[in-house]
Design a protein around this motif. Structure first.
Motif, PDB file in Angstrom:
ATOM      1  N   MET A   1       0.837  -1.176   0.000  1.00  0.00           N
ATOM      2  CA  MET A   1       0.000   0.000   0.000  1.00  0.00           C
ATOM      3  C   MET A   1       0.888   1.248   0.000  1.00  0.00           C
ATOM      4  O   MET A   1       1.847   1.338   0.754  1.00  0.00           O
ATOM      5  CB  MET A   1      -0.890  -0.004   1.247  1.00  0.00           C
ATOM      6  N   ILE A   2       0.547   2.187  -0.855  1.00  0.00           N
ATOM      7  CA  ILE A   2       1.285   3.438  -0.940  1.00  0.00           C
ATOM      8  C   ILE A   2       0.461   4.522  -0.266  1.00  0.00           C
ATOM      9  O   ILE A   2      -0.712   4.711  -0.564  1.00  0.00           O
ATOM     10  CB  ILE A   2       1.564   3.833  -2.403  1.00  0.00           C
ATOM     11  N   VAL A   3       1.096   5.250   0.652  1.00  0.00           N
ATOM     12  CA  VAL A   3       0.433   6.351   1.342  1.00  0.00           C
ATOM     13  C   VAL A   3       0.988   7.653   0.786  1.00  0.00           C
ATOM     14  O   VAL A   3       2.198   7.858   0.757  1.00  0.00           O
ATOM     15  CB  VAL A   3       0.666   6.280   2.865  1.00  0.00           C
ATOM     16  N   ILE A   4       0.098   8.507   0.342  1.00  0.00           N
ATOM     17  CA  ILE A   4       0.503   9.801  -0.195  1.00  0.00           C
ATOM     18  C   ILE A   4       0.075  10.880   0.788  1.00  0.00           C
ATOM     19  O   ILE A   4      -1.096  10.968   1.145  1.00  0.00           O
ATOM     20  CB  ILE A   4      -0.133  10.067  -1.574  1.00  0.00           C
ATOM     21  N   PHE A   5       1.025  11.663   1.233  1.00  0.00           N
ATOM     22  CA  PHE A   5       0.726  12.757   2.141  1.00  0.00           C
ATOM     23  C   PHE A   5       0.567  14.028   1.321  1.00  0.00           C
ATOM     24  O   PHE A   5       1.465  14.418   0.583  1.00  0.00           O
ATOM     25  CB  PHE A   5       1.844  12.944   3.169  1.00  0.00           C
ATOM     26  N   MET A   6      -0.588  14.653   1.452  1.00  0.00           N
ATOM     27  CA  MET A   6      -0.827  15.905   0.744  1.00  0.00           C
ATOM     28  C   MET A   6      -0.428  17.062   1.637  1.00  0.00           C
ATOM     29  O   MET A   6      -0.710  17.059   2.827  1.00  0.00           O
ATOM     30  CB  MET A   6      -2.296  16.017   0.352  1.00  0.00           C
ATOM     31  N   LYS A   7       0.208  18.010   1.038  1.00  0.00           N
ATOM     32  CA  LYS A   7       0.572  19.215   1.765  1.00  0.00           C
ATOM     33  C   LYS A   7      -0.664  20.103   1.827  1.00  0.00           C
ATOM     34  O   LYS A   7      -1.100  20.627   0.809  1.00  0.00           O
ATOM     35  CB  LYS A   7       1.722  19.921   1.071  1.00  0.00           C
ATOM     36  N   THR A   8      -1.213  20.257   3.018  1.00  0.00           N
ATOM     37  CA  THR A   8      -2.466  20.995   3.141  1.00  0.00           C
ATOM     38  C   THR A   8      -2.364  22.199   4.070  1.00  0.00           C
ATOM     39  O   THR A   8      -3.310  22.966   4.179  1.00  0.00           O
ATOM     40  CB  THR A   8      -3.576  20.079   3.673  1.00  0.00           C
ATOM     41  N   ASP A   9      -1.257  22.360   4.745  1.00  0.00           N
ATOM     42  CA  ASP A   9      -1.130  23.418   5.735  1.00  0.00           C
ATOM     43  C   ASP A   9      -0.240  24.547   5.229  1.00  0.00           C
ATOM     44  O   ASP A   9       0.398  24.443   4.185  1.00  0.00           O
ATOM     45  CB  ASP A   9      -0.560  22.842   7.036  1.00  0.00           C
ATOM     46  N   TYR A  10      -0.217  25.617   5.995  1.00  0.00           N
ATOM     47  CA  TYR A  10       0.549  26.805   5.634  1.00  0.00           C
ATOM     48  C   TYR A  10       1.450  27.198   6.794  1.00  0.00           C
ATOM     49  O   TYR A  10       1.089  27.032   7.955  1.00  0.00           O
ATOM     50  CB  TYR A  10      -0.397  27.968   5.309  1.00  0.00           C
ATOM     51  N   LEU A  11       2.592  27.772   6.463  1.00  0.00           N
ATOM     52  CA  LEU A  11       3.521  28.275   7.465  1.00  0.00           C
ATOM     53  C   LEU A  11       3.427  29.791   7.466  1.00  0.00           C
ATOM     54  O   LEU A  11       3.629  30.430   6.427  1.00  0.00           O
ATOM     55  CB  LEU A  11       4.942  27.821   7.132  1.00  0.00           C
ATOM     56  N   ALA A  12       3.106  30.355   8.626  1.00  0.00           N
ATOM     57  CA  ALA A  12       3.069  31.810   8.774  1.00  0.00           C
ATOM     58  C   ALA A  12       4.251  32.218   9.649  1.00  0.00           C
ATOM     59  O   ALA A  12       4.478  31.635  10.717  1.00  0.00           O
ATOM     60  CB  ALA A  12       1.762  32.247   9.426  1.00  0.00           C
ATOM     61  N   ILE A  13       4.998  33.203   9.184  1.00  0.00           N
ATOM     62  CA  ILE A  13       6.189  33.673   9.886  1.00  0.00           C
ATOM     63  C   ILE A  13       6.048  35.175  10.115  1.00  0.00           C
ATOM     64  O   ILE A  13       5.850  35.929   9.172  1.00  0.00           O
ATOM     65  CB  ILE A  13       7.469  33.386   9.076  1.00  0.00           C
ATOM     66  N   ASP A  14       6.156  35.593  11.382  1.00  0.00           N
ATOM     67  CA  ASP A  14       6.074  37.005  11.738  1.00  0.00           C
ATOM     68  C   ASP A  14       7.445  37.452  12.231  1.00  0.00           C
ATOM     69  O   ASP A  14       7.901  37.022  13.293  1.00  0.00           O
ATOM     70  CB  ASP A  14       5.020  37.225  12.819  1.00  0.00           C
ATOM     71  N   VAL A  15       8.083  38.296  11.454  1.00  0.00           N
ATOM     72  CA  VAL A  15       9.437  38.745  11.765  1.00  0.00           C
ATOM     73  C   VAL A  15       9.367  40.016  12.594  1.00  0.00           C
ATOM     74  O   VAL A  15       8.801  41.022  12.159  1.00  0.00           O
ATOM     75  CB  VAL A  15      10.234  38.999  10.465  1.00  0.00           C
ATOM     76  N   GLY A  16       9.942  39.964  13.781  1.00  0.00           N
ATOM     77  CA  GLY A  16       9.980  41.126  14.656  1.00  0.00           C
ATOM     78  C   GLY A  16      11.390  41.421  15.111  1.00  0.00           C
ATOM     79  O   GLY A  16      12.309  40.627  14.898  1.00  0.00           O
ATOM     80  N   GLY A  17      11.563  42.539  15.769  1.00  0.00           N
ATOM     81  CA  GLY A  17      12.882  42.944  16.244  1.00  0.00           C
ATOM     82  C   GLY A  17      13.412  42.089  17.375  1.00  0.00           C
ATOM     83  O   GLY A  17      14.616  41.957  17.552  1.00  0.00           O
ATOM     84  N   THR A  18      12.517  41.460  18.153  1.00  0.00           N
ATOM     85  CA  THR A  18      12.931  40.621  19.275  1.00  0.00           C
ATOM     86  C   THR A  18      12.837  39.140  18.955  1.00  0.00           C
ATOM     87  O   THR A  18      13.738  38.368  19.267  1.00  0.00           O
ATOM     88  CB  THR A  18      12.060  40.925  20.521  1.00  0.00           C
ATOM     89  N   ASN A  19      11.720  38.744  18.342  1.00  0.00           N
ATOM     90  CA  ASN A  19      11.493  37.336  18.024  1.00  0.00           C
ATOM     91  C   ASN A  19      10.980  37.162  16.606  1.00  0.00           C
ATOM     92  O   ASN A  19      10.381  38.068  16.034  1.00  0.00           O
ATOM     93  CB  ASN A  19      10.439  36.736  18.972  1.00  0.00           C
ATOM     94  N   ILE A  20      11.206  35.976  16.076  1.00  0.00           N
ATOM     95  CA  ILE A  20      10.558  35.542  14.852  1.00  0.00           C
ATOM     96  C   ILE A  20       9.570  34.478  15.291  1.00  0.00           C
ATOM     97  O   ILE A  20       9.960  33.413  15.774  1.00  0.00           O
ATOM     98  CB  ILE A  20      11.567  34.978  13.831  1.00  0.00           C
ATOM     99  N   LYS A  21       8.288  34.820  15.192  1.00  0.00           N
ATOM    100  CA  LYS A  21       7.228  33.899  15.602  1.00  0.00           C
ATOM    101  C   LYS A  21       6.730  33.168  14.362  1.00  0.00           C
ATOM    102  O   LYS A  21       6.662  33.752  13.286  1.00  0.00           O
ATOM    103  CB  LYS A  21       6.094  34.666  16.277  1.00  0.00           C
ATOM    104  N   TYR A  22       6.366  31.910  14.540  1.00  0.00           N
ATOM    105  CA  TYR A  22       5.877  31.160  13.400  1.00  0.00           C
ATOM    106  C   TYR A  22       4.846  30.143  13.850  1.00  0.00           C
ATOM    107  O   TYR A  22       4.782  29.766  15.017  1.00  0.00           O
ATOM    108  CB  TYR A  22       7.018  30.487  12.640  1.00  0.00           C
ATOM    109  N   GLY A  23       4.008  29.766  12.901  1.00  0.00           N
ATOM    110  CA  GLY A  23       2.976  28.788  13.208  1.00  0.00           C
ATOM    111  C   GLY A  23       2.523  28.080  11.957  1.00  0.00           C
ATOM    112  O   GLY A  23       2.720  28.552  10.837  1.00  0.00           O
ATOM    113  N   ILE A  24       1.913  26.923  12.169  1.00  0.00           N
ATOM    114  CA  ILE A  24       1.309  26.144  11.099  1.00  0.00           C
ATOM    115  C   ILE A  24      -0.196  26.332  11.209  1.00  0.00           C
ATOM    116  O   ILE A  24      -0.774  26.158  12.276  1.00  0.00           O
ATOM    117  CB  ILE A  24       1.661  24.644  11.229  1.00  0.00           C
TER     118      ILE A  24
END
Length: 126
Positions: A1-24
């Motif tokens: 059996m072949i399992v195919i993983f679909m890319k369905t999510d997004y990466l959001a990146i918030d660049v700041g002077g103190t931190n770089i915050k990111y989330g899926i």
């Protein structure tokens, strides 16, 4: 059996002077995961190294990247001008660099506009 993983999510990146915050986020805008790293970079090379670590950790599951940054942004080209607290971002072609490196759709927007657009999108979709 072949399992195919679909890319369905997004990466959001918030660049700041103190931190770089990111989330899926999923296609509905639901935050699935988030974290942050210090943005203790002083040049573009260091900045791209931090982004590279974040993106590589999540690349297998995402189909797009959204980056919010301080300064003025040409959203068509993803070029940053006057990088606010991060002046080394001036002239950075974030969209071009990331799309060429990871072969994935990238959007770049001013951080204040990103927040306003997210609020508007959430109000429209609810």
């Amino acid at each position: 059996m072949i399992v195919i993983f679909m890319k369905t999510d997004y990466l959001a990146i918030d660049v700041g002077g103190t931190n770089i915050k990111y989330g899926i986020l999923d296609h509905s805008g639901i935050l699935l995961f988030n974290d942050k790293v210090p943005s203790n970079c002083h040049c573009l090379d260091e900045f791209y190294q931090i982004l590279d670590k974040i993106i590589r950790l999540n690349l297998k599951r995402i189909k797009g990247i959204a980056v919010s940054v301080p300064g003025k942004v040409d959203v068509r080209t993803g070029t940053v001008y006057f990088g606010g607290a991060l002046p080394f971002l001036n002239g950075a072609t974030i969209k071009k660099i990331l799309e060429n490196k990871y072969h994935i759709l990238v959007g770049v927007e001013n951080d204040g506009k990103s927040a306003a657009l997210a609020e508007l999108w959430l109000r429209i979709t609810k």
